[in-house]
Design a protein around this motif. Structure first.
Motif, short mmCIF file in Angstrom:
data_model
loop_
_atom_site.label_atom_id
_atom_site.label_comp_id
_atom_site.label_asym_id
_atom_site.label_seq_id
_atom_site.Cartn_x
_atom_site.Cartn_y
_atom_site.Cartn_z
N ARG A 78 0.83 -1.20 0.00
CA ARG A 78 0.00 0.00 0.00
C ARG A 78 0.86 1.25 0.00
O ARG A 78 0.57 2.23 -0.69
CB ARG A 78 -0.95 -0.01 1.20
N ALA A 79 1.94 1.22 0.78
CA ALA A 79 2.83 2.39 0.83
C ALA A 79 3.51 2.61 -0.52
O ALA A 79 3.62 3.73 -1.00
CB ALA A 79 3.89 2.18 1.91
N LEU A 80 3.94 1.54 -1.17
CA LEU A 80 4.62 1.66 -2.45
C LEU A 80 3.67 2.14 -3.55
O LEU A 80 4.05 2.95 -4.40
CB LEU A 80 5.22 0.31 -2.85
N LYS A 81 2.44 1.65 -3.54
CA LYS A 81 1.48 2.05 -4.56
C LYS A 81 1.11 3.53 -4.44
O LYS A 81 0.82 4.18 -5.44
CB LYS A 81 0.22 1.20 -4.46
N SER A 82 1.12 4.04 -3.22
CA SER A 82 0.69 5.43 -3.03
C SER A 82 1.81 6.44 -3.24
O SER A 82 1.55 7.63 -3.38
CB SER A 82 0.13 5.60 -1.61
N ALA A 83 3.07 5.97 -3.26
CA ALA A 83 4.19 6.90 -3.37
C ALA A 83 4.46 7.22 -4.84
O ALA A 83 4.63 6.30 -5.65
CB ALA A 83 5.43 6.29 -2.73
N PRO A 84 4.52 8.50 -5.22
CA PRO A 84 4.83 8.85 -6.61
C PRO A 84 6.29 8.49 -6.92
O PRO A 84 7.18 8.69 -6.10
CB PRO A 84 4.60 10.36 -6.67
N ARG A 85 6.52 7.97 -8.13
CA ARG A 85 7.87 7.54 -8.49
C ARG A 85 7.94 7.41 -10.00
O ARG A 85 6.99 6.93 -10.63
CB ARG A 85 8.19 6.20 -7.83
N PRO A 86 9.07 7.82 -10.63
CA PRO A 86 9.22 7.59 -12.07
C PRO A 86 9.15 6.09 -12.38
O PRO A 86 9.37 5.25 -11.51
CB PRO A 86 10.61 8.15 -12.37
N GLN A 87 8.88 5.76 -13.65
CA GLN A 87 8.66 4.37 -14.02
C GLN A 87 9.78 3.44 -13.59
O GLN A 87 9.53 2.35 -13.07
CB GLN A 87 8.47 4.26 -15.53
N LEU A 88 11.02 3.82 -13.83
CA LEU A 88 12.16 2.98 -13.45
C LEU A 88 13.01 3.65 -12.37
O LEU A 88 14.15 3.24 -12.15
CB LEU A 88 13.03 2.67 -14.67
N GLY A 89 12.49 4.67 -11.73
CA GLY A 89 13.25 5.35 -10.70
C GLY A 89 13.99 6.57 -11.24
O GLY A 89 14.07 6.80 -12.44
N HIS A 90 14.55 7.33 -10.33
CA HIS A 90 15.20 8.59 -10.71
C HIS A 90 16.51 8.36 -11.46
O HIS A 90 16.88 9.14 -12.34
CB HIS A 90 15.45 9.43 -9.45
N ALA A 91 17.24 7.28 -11.14
CA ALA A 91 18.51 7.02 -11.81
C ALA A 91 18.29 6.76 -13.30
O ALA A 91 19.05 7.26 -14.15
CB ALA A 91 19.20 5.84 -11.16
N ALA A 92 17.25 5.99 -13.64
CA ALA A 92 16.97 5.71 -15.06
C ALA A 92 16.56 6.98 -15.79
O ALA A 92 16.96 7.19 -16.95
CB ALA A 92 15.87 4.66 -15.17
N ALA A 93 15.78 7.82 -15.13
CA ALA A 93 15.40 9.09 -15.77
C ALA A 93 16.62 9.94 -16.06
O ALA A 93 16.71 10.59 -17.11
CB ALA A 93 14.42 9.84 -14.86
N LEU A 94 17.60 9.92 -15.15
CA LEU A 94 18.83 10.68 -15.37
C LEU A 94 19.66 10.09 -16.51
O LEU A 94 20.20 10.81 -17.36
CB LEU A 94 19.65 10.72 -14.08
N LEU A 95 19.73 8.75 -16.56
CA LEU A 95 20.52 8.08 -17.60
C LEU A 95 19.98 8.35 -19.01
O LEU A 95 20.74 8.34 -19.97
CB LEU A 95 20.53 6.56 -17.36
N THR A 96 18.69 8.55 -19.12
CA THR A 96 18.08 8.72 -20.44
C THR A 96 17.91 10.18 -20.83
O THR A 96 17.34 10.47 -21.88
CB THR A 96 16.71 8.01 -20.50
#
Length: 450
Positions: free
Chosen positions: A317-335
């Motif tokens: 429940r905690a994970l589903k409610s927390a906003p997060r990029p699809q693959l996480g922040h590191a992947a967003a930075l890499l791309t």
């Protein structure tokens, strides 16, 4: 899901009719390996065979109604900043085929689905084989294979559901997906860090194969009852599947004297609508559900199993409610297009190799109860639907489930560099045993466990 519509042309932007690769697509494209293709395999079992030309026409029209699936990778120079999808508007090749009915036809189609990805250079990156397992029987299996760099299983299922509606001449509204029994208005508090498995290297699935084993994936499909949940409990079927996966691997690792480490299970979350407006592509976001070594160090009794289920429900429940990029922040930075895509590809592959020991233990993808009837008129409704996700190393094992007509359809898929067929069967037996144990739990009130 990002960049689902054609981008507007500009002095430095993509050409008309092209879409920059979203984050998930680009990371997948960087890490492609010939020995373990990134395919998603889907099997839809029907009581009778659809009429070939009518099915071909319906599937072709469904592609046109979901034009985002009609893409191929656009050519580009080595120094370009992004990979791009080129919207083709029509298929480059006919994706539908009808292999000759023969003994072993279904097994051969499954093997192709695991070993041969539809090419990214041709539109659409999906193929549909209409397989009759026997020349005398009436049953039929639709075997879909999709290139996971371009789209995921739920998106392809939406296209197939449109094809079924066109084939049967009836529009079906998707049923609502099963929701968490705890209301979305409740703001959950994440559990302590130790209960998320801790910061150390996660457990790996103990190997059961010999060095030099050929590459590729193995597959085992099972038809099980959907696990029962006592009335009033706060956990979901998905939580039961997570716990069964955790205990399955823990038991396997104990038998193989693997070191005790935190276990982390990657879980896709899909918030897309299921109607005709569903965005097509790779639209799930990935989260990791952690388990500490003390939670699975020994076989749990009924009380410990119930407590573990309630703790797992809190975490999901905690994970589903927390906003997060699809693959996480590191992947967003890499791309981010700061460097040419070729340089980013080399960097991504290097970082993936370096981070392999910290990759999650396994992936559990629970499609849930299918929201479409997949009714093909005189050919009948889907009696069973299996999915399987890629099982490349370093995880080497994926667990995928879907439920149809009150049955749970389980697919275990593994890298042959890690496990053999006997190991796959043993793991399936463990998984089944833990689901049965959860179904047998007595009704309890409260008790989120220690």
């Amino acid at each position: 899901m990002t960049a689902l519509q054609p981008a507007r042309p500009g002095p430095t932007g993509p050409e008309p009719g092209r879409i920059p690769f979203p984050v998930v697509d680009e990371i997948s494209r960087h890490c492609l390996r010939e020995e373990e293709p990134e395919t998603v395999h889907i099997e839809v079992h029907l009581p009778r065979r659809p009429e070939p030309e009518r099915l071909r026409a319906a599937f072709g029209e469904a592609l046109l109604r979901h034009p985002r699936i009609l893409v191929r990778q656009a050519p580009g120079r080595w120094y370009r900043r992004r990979y791009e999808w080129e919207l083709t508007g029509s298929p480059d090749v006919d994706p539908v085929s009808f292999p000759e009915p023969a003994p072993g036809a279904l097994e051969r189609a499954r093997a192709r689905a695991l070993a041969e990805a539809p090419p990214l250079s041709l539109s659409p990156p999906v193929r549909l084989e209409v397989v009759r397992p026997s020349s005398t029987g009436s049953s039929c299996v639709l075997v879909l294979t999709l290139n996971h760099t371009a789209l995921d299983g739920p998106a392809c299922l939406r296209v197939l559901a449109t094809a079924a509606e066109l084939y049967s001449g009836a529009a079906h509204s998707p049923t609502s997906p099963v929701r968490d029994p705890v209301g979305a208005s409740v703001r959950p508090v994440p559990p302590p860090r130790a209960q998320h498995g801790g910061p150390g290297r996660p457990a790996r699935v103990a190997p059961a194969t010999v060095a030099g084993t050929t590459g590729g994936n193995g597959l085992l499909l099972a038809d099980l009852p959907v696990p029962r949940r006592p009335a009033g409990v706060g956990y979901t079927v998905n939580d039961q599947l997570l716990v069964a996966t955790c205990l399955m691997i823990a038991r396997w690792n104990r038998l193989h004297d693997a070191p005790s480490r935190p276990m982390r299970i990657t879980m896709p979350i899909d918030d897309r609508p299921r109607g005709a407006e569903m965005p097509i592509g790779n639209g799930t976001r990935l989260v990791e559900v952690g388990f500490g070594p003390r939670e699975y160090a020994r076989e749990p009794d009924a009380e410990a199993l119930a407590a573990l289920l309630h703790r797992t429900a809190e975490r999901t429940r905690a994970l589903k409610s927390a906003p997060r990029p699809q693959l996480g922040h590191a992947a967003a930075l890499l791309t981010a297009p700061a460097l040419p895509v070729g340089m980013r590809a080399a960097l991504t592959r290097g970082l993936r190799r370096a981070a392999a020991p910290w990759t999650s233990t396994t992936l559990l993808s629970n499609i849930g109860r299918l929201p479409y009837p997949l009714d093909f008129a005189e050919a009948g409704r889907a009696e069973a639907v299996w999915f399987s996700a890629p099982a490349s190393m370093p995880r080497g094992l994926t667990v995928t489930t879907a439920s149809t007509q009150g049955r749970l359809h389980l697919a275990l898929r593994w890298s042959r560099a890690l496990l053999d067929d006997a190991a796959g069967q043993r793991l399936c037996d463990f998984f089944t045993e833990y689901l049965e144990a959860m179904t047998a739990l007595p009704t309890v009130s409260g008790g989120d466990g220690p």
